[in-house]
Write an enzyme that holds these catalytic residues in place. Structure first.
Site, PDB file in Angstrom:
ATOM      1  CB  SER A 140      -0.893   0.020   1.244  1.00  0.00           C
ATOM      2  OG  SER A 140      -1.535   1.285   1.399  1.00  0.00           O
ATOM      3  CE1 TYR A 153      -4.177  -2.529   4.853  1.00  0.00           C
ATOM      4  CE2 TYR A 153      -3.356  -0.368   4.194  1.00  0.00           C
ATOM      5  CZ  TYR A 153      -3.877  -1.611   3.864  1.00  0.00           C
ATOM      6  OH  TYR A 153      -4.099  -1.931   2.547  1.00  0.00           O
TER       7      TYR A 153
END
Length: 244
Positions: A140, A153
């Site tokens: 990401s 995350y």
């Protein structure tokens, strides 16, 4: 085209994973569509691939569960007799500031995003034949450009990128290439966008639009193709220039 080659795509029942499965199928791969709980979405992905003339099957399994993973890889071997590509797409989010996170959130994100990627990669490395193959991990943009509230995350995705480089070194001698893609905001049912959010992302992105699942899928299709055969250990930003 990659006729007679086989790919496993984890978390492929919807969104980016489903787009990856369809794109690789269009390039000639037989596809194992892995899903954790959304059987209807996985079946829809399989149906789309078969309708277009490809070969696919849906296989349930939680990537952080070793028994599920063993069953997934055994099913692929039983049906197609080989494995060439693994795309570690399965992932879960975790949004909370530091003072509000709990152990369960950490365990869930680390379990799927990092542990699942490592365990699946381990099995893929054992299953890929002497001609080699490819592993692609989905990271990401938040790994390099973190945001408040995304500590869990972002940490798991940064770990994925580090692991990608290590595995590229470990597996290169076996002709297994390992790369990662790092998407920016991608429009899926996990990221519904109102007009204000869309406008903000568009204004911050040099290419002036929000990413679509197919944008990520096409980059992965290149990385696992012969055209990407000299690329390994890389993290490819697939964000329209958002991080510039």
């Amino acid at each position: 085209m990659s006729r007679n080659k086989v790919a496993i795509v984890t978390g492929a029942s919807r969104g980016i994973g489903a787009a990856i499965a369809r794109e690789l199928a269009a390039q000639g791969f037989a596809i194992a569509v892995n899903y954790a709980s959304r059987r209807d979405g996985a079946d829809t992905t399989v149906e789309a691939i078969v309708k277009a003339g490809g070969s696919a099957m849906a296989i349930q399994g939680a990537v952080q569960d070793t028994a599920d993973l063993d069953r997934l890889f055994a099913a692929v071997q039983d049906k197609w007799g080989r494995l060439d590509v693994l795309v570690n797409n399965a992932g879960v989010g975790a949004t909370a500031p530091l003072d509000q996170i709990d152990a369960a959130q950490i365990d869930a994100a680390v379990g799927v995003n990092l542990k699942g990627m490592l365990l699946a990669s381990q099995r893929a490395a054992r299953a890929i034949g002497p001609d080699g193959g490819s592993i692609v991990n989905v990271s990401s943009a938040l790994a390099a450009q973190p945001m408040p509230g995304q500590v869990i995350y972002a940490a798991t995705k940064a770990a994925i990128e580090s692991a990608t480089r290590v595995l590229a070194q470990e597996l290169g001698g076996r002709k297994i290439r390992v790369n990662a893609v790092a998407p920016g905001p991608v429009e899926t049912d996990l990221l519904p966008l109102n007009d204000d959010m869309r406008g903000y992302i568009n204004s911050k992105t040099p290419l002036g639009r929000v990413g679509q699942p197919v944008d990520i899928a096409k980059v992965i299709a290149f990385l696992v193709s012969e055209a990407g055969g000299w690329i390994t250990g890389q993290v490819i930003g697939t964000d329209g220039g958002l991080r510039l």
